[in-house]
Scaffold this active site. Structure first.
Site, PDB file in Angstrom:
ATOM      1  N   SER A  60       0.799  -1.230   0.000  1.00 52.27           N
ATOM      2  CA  SER A  60       0.000   0.000   0.000  1.00 52.27           C
ATOM      3  C   SER A  60       0.829   1.276   0.000  1.00 52.27           C
ATOM      4  CB  SER A  60      -0.924   0.018   1.225  1.00 52.27           C
ATOM      5  OG  SER A  60      -0.169   0.067   2.423  1.00 52.27           O
ATOM      6  N   TYR A  61       2.102   1.205   0.318  1.00 52.56           N
ATOM      7  CA  TYR A  61       2.906   2.420   0.358  1.00 52.56           C
ATOM      8  C   TYR A  61       3.021   3.007  -1.048  1.00 52.56           C
ATOM      9  CZ  TYR A  61       4.449   0.914   5.039  1.00 52.56           C
ATOM     10  OH  TYR A  61       4.504   0.513   6.352  1.00 52.56           O
ATOM     11  N   SER A  62       2.476   4.211  -1.205  1.00 50.09           N
ATOM     12  CA  SER A  62       2.473   4.891  -2.507  1.00 50.09           C
ATOM     13  C   SER A  62       1.913   3.979  -3.592  1.00 50.09           C
ATOM     14  CB  SER A  62       3.881   5.374  -2.869  1.00 50.09           C
ATOM     15  OG  SER A  62       4.359   6.283  -1.909  1.00 50.09           O
TER      16      SER A  62
END
Length: 327
Positions: A60-62
């Site tokens: 989910s990071y960026s």
């Protein structure tokens, strides 16, 4: 760099884990203060050069661009067998049904996306990104176990949740023969020690390694009072939630940690990290960086030996904190 076993496993990880949420395209998802690839790559290279072998990211990071940047950099700068890659699953990645969560379908779909972005055949540590109240934990554990058996995942881990839920998960793994969580990524630092009530002793008793997030309390334990505001500080919505109601007490702890840092002649960040690494269940704090000097501060922490007086000075002012969800 010093190394340790992750919990009760035979997996050796550096005492510092590089948190990779900082690396990502700012125009893709959240957060908005991430570093583009050209800026991120030298930091990953620096981490490898000082002996860090443990890298933590999330799908989910960026919206996946963190995994992409980390994957490309590690493929160029390191041998795959020499590094430990950790990523996570649960957070929404696309709209509509099955675009998030810890169902069998979501897990089996997202691991393949993560592997492609990371440019690897397997993930060393696959972690559930919080608890999914909409999916039976038995379904989640069975799917994760299948990933371990087919070789796409080496170990599984969990993150912030009620201790009773984590205990239930470990019990089910033992009773039904599922893969067992070997790590807990939780919120733990000098300014917030609520995990010492139940989660920390549970993990210590069960041989689960702690890899705490926010070890520097969103920068509060690393920065001098009055330093210029950073983009992250000004856009960090979680920081006031976690620490906004204890500022007066936190200031006493921050000042005490600063005094201990002066006593040892090291940066403030090094002392805060050294305190965490002195806790028996902690394997490796997850440290996010935006400049090379922060990596040096983290490495320095592994060389600090705190005295009983140091620890007493930094912990005596602590007061219980109001619960803020499962973060």
């Amino acid at each position: 760099m010093k190394y340790t076993k992750l919990g009760r496993t035979g997996l050796e990880v550096s005492r510092i884990c590089l948190g990779c949420m900082t690396f990502g395209e700012p125009d893709r998802g959240e957060p908005k203060w991430t570093l583009i690839e050209d800026v991120s790559r030298p930091l990953i290279k620096k981490a490898l050069d000082v002996g860090i072998n443990f890298f933590d990211t999330s799908n989910s990071y960026s919206l996946g661009s963190s995994e992409e940047i980390v994957g490309r950099a590690l493929k160029e700068y390191a041998k795959r067998d020499d590094v430990v890659i950790a990523t996570k699953v649960n957070t929404r990645m696309r709209p509509g049904a099955n675009g998030a969560g810890l169902s069998r379908k979501a897990i089996m779909t997202e691991i393949d996306y993560s592997l492609r972005r990371l440019q690897t055949d397997y993930v060393d540590l696959y972690q559930i990104h919080r608890w999914d109240p909409t999916t039976p934990i038995e379904e989640t554990l069975e799917a994760l176990t299948d990933l371990v058996r087919i070789g796409k995942v080496r170990y599984i881990g969990a993150s912030s949740m009620h201790a009773w839920k984590f205990a239930k998960s470990l019990y089910l793994s033992d009773r039904k023969g599922y893969a067992r969580f070997v790590s807990m990524q939780n919120h733990y630092n000098l300014l917030n020690r609520e995990e010492e009530r139940e989660m920390v002793p549970l993990c210590e008793a069960e041989g689960v390694g702690l890899i705490p997030w926010a070890p520097l309390a969103r920068g509060l334990l690393a920065r001098e009072q009055g330093e210029p505001e950073s983009v992250r500080k000004n856009t960090d919505l979680l920081r006031p939630v976690l620490y906004g109601d204890t500022e007066e007490v936190d200031a006493k702890i921050i000042d005490a940690a600063a005094a201990v840092a002066r006593r040892h002649g090291v940066p403030r960040a090094s002392i805060a990290l050294a305190w965490l690494m002195a806790q028996p269940a902690v394997a490796a704090p997850i440290v996010g960086v935006s400049r090379e000097s922060q990596i040096d501060d983290a490495v320095t922490a592994t060389e600090v030996t705190l005295t009983a007086e140091d620890i007493e000075d930094m912990t005596k002012a602590y007061v219980p904190h109001k619960p803020h969800g499962f973060v």
